[in-house]
Design an enzyme around this catalytic site. Structure first.
Site, PDB file in Angstrom:
ATOM      1  N   SER A 149      25.031  44.674  38.269  1.00 25.31           N
ATOM      2  CA  SER A 149      24.532  43.726  37.267  1.00 25.31           C
ATOM      3  C   SER A 149      23.005  43.780  37.110  1.00 25.31           C
ATOM      4  O   SER A 149      22.509  43.739  35.978  1.00 25.31           O
ATOM      5  CB  SER A 149      24.989  42.303  37.605  1.00 25.31           C
ATOM      6  OG  SER A 149      26.389  42.227  37.461  1.00 25.31           O
ATOM      7  N   LYS A 151      34.121  33.227  42.903  1.00 31.34           N
ATOM      8  CA  LYS A 151      34.524  32.936  41.517  1.00 31.34           C
ATOM      9  C   LYS A 151      35.386  31.678  41.376  1.00 31.34           C
ATOM     10  O   LYS A 151      35.264  30.954  40.399  1.00 31.34           O
ATOM     11  CB  LYS A 151      35.272  34.131  40.918  1.00 31.34           C
ATOM     12  CG  LYS A 151      34.385  35.340  40.648  1.00 31.34           C
ATOM     13  CD  LYS A 151      35.198  36.418  39.953  1.00 31.34           C
ATOM     14  CE  LYS A 151      34.461  37.729  39.880  1.00 31.34           C
ATOM     15  NZ  LYS A 151      35.228  38.759  39.176  1.00 31.34           N
TER      16      LYS A 151
END
Ligand code: NAP
Length: 274
Positions: A16, A65
């Site tokens: 990322s 998550k």
């Protein structure tokens, strides 16, 4: 300066920073994107204090998550998938979404335009976290029969309970028969990933119009994609999904919608080969 980050535990493997760093430079923004290694016990405190850490938002990766979903105000997509991978602050509220869904569908839109119309029946291999995002995306795009094939069939049944009758749970022994009537095959298992066992499937029953896509992106060309190409089937790879899922977060944090370009792809491909 506006800044965002990716939060995981561990975080070293994440691409990322490379992706968002490229877009920040490309758009000449006064912005930053960093990695944050945060242990599970420190996660809640970290995301509830994002501004004091200097952040307007974050990507969330393994193992946080599900906790990110619980600790934020999710949109319909994150709630349906049961996991959040992107957080942003809206008028002081911590909002969340799951961009794997649009990463998956946008990658197919890019690689195989019109895929949803020609897919017909789909097979999803795997019933883990990424399978939930894929199944939700397929249902959103009108696919009404999705055969979820998983080693642990109970987990495929969980997907049916979550998403309804469009999901047909099955075990691996049913695969040859299912392939013969399938227009879209998606691998969401970790099989075929570097360091994992190979994914061995005979693709010969697949109809000639079928599309094959693999979420695994290391290696970039998995043996599943190589076998599909050998049969001249349309394919979409996992790197495309990884790049497309990053678009929405960047737009939410920095108010610029970035593009997935050949140059960006090449940059990340080179990094994956290291
Ligand atoms: P997960 O929740 O851990 O699920 C893993 C799945 O793989 C489960 O269905 C599991 O079956 C199956 N599996 C693992 N080992 C197996 C084996 N030896 N034989 C048969 N099935 C096996 O993982 P995930 O988060 O869904 O991620 C799966 C893969 O997708 C990873 O490679 C990840 O890197 C990739 N991914 C890529 C993107 C992208 O943007 N391209 C995004 C998300 C994920 P059981 O239920 O039976 O254990």
């Amino acid at each position: 300066m506006r800044a965002a980050c990716v939060i995981g535990w561990p975080i070293k493997h994440s691409r990322s920073p490379l992706i968002h760093g490229y877009w920040i430079k490309r758009h000449g923004l006064d912005a930053a994107y960093r990695s944050e290694e945060v242990a599970p016990e420190a996660f809640a405190d970290f995301i509830h204090n994002l501004p004091s850490h200097g952040y307007v938002g974050a990507n969330i990766t393994i193992p946080h998550k599900e906790m990110a979903l619980e600790l934020s105000e999710p949109d319909d997509c994150a709630r349906a998938v049961g996991a959040a991978n992107t957080l942003w602050l809206a008028h002081g509220r911590l909002r969340s979404t799951n961009t794997d869904v649009e990463g998956f569908t946008a990658n197919l839109d890019d690689a195989v335009p019109g895929w949803a119309k020609r897919a017909g029946e789909a097979i999803v291999l795997g019933a883990g976290g990424s399978a939930r995002a894929v199944v939700y995306g397929l249902i959103e795009r009108g696919i009404d029969r999705i055969n979820v094939v998983n080693r642990t069939v109970d987990r495929a049944h969980e997907l049916r309970r979550r998403f309804g009758d469009a999901v047909q749970p099955a075990d691996w022994t049913a695969l040859p028969g299912l392939l013969a009537r399938c227009g879209l095959l998606v691998n969401t298992t970790s099989l075929g990933m570097a360091g994992q066992p190979p994914l061995v499937i005979d693709l010969s029953p697949l109809p000639a119009h079928s599309i094959v896509t693999d979420l695994v992106y290391a290696p970039l060309k998995t043996s599943l994609l190589a076998a599909a190409e050998a049969r001249r089937l349309a394919t979409a790879d996992g790197l495309g999904m990884l790049l497309h899922q990053a678009v929405r977060g960047f737009e939410l944090w920095f108010q610029v919608r970035p593009r997935v370009t050949a140059e960006l792809r090449e940059l990340v491909e080179t990094d994956l080969k290291k």
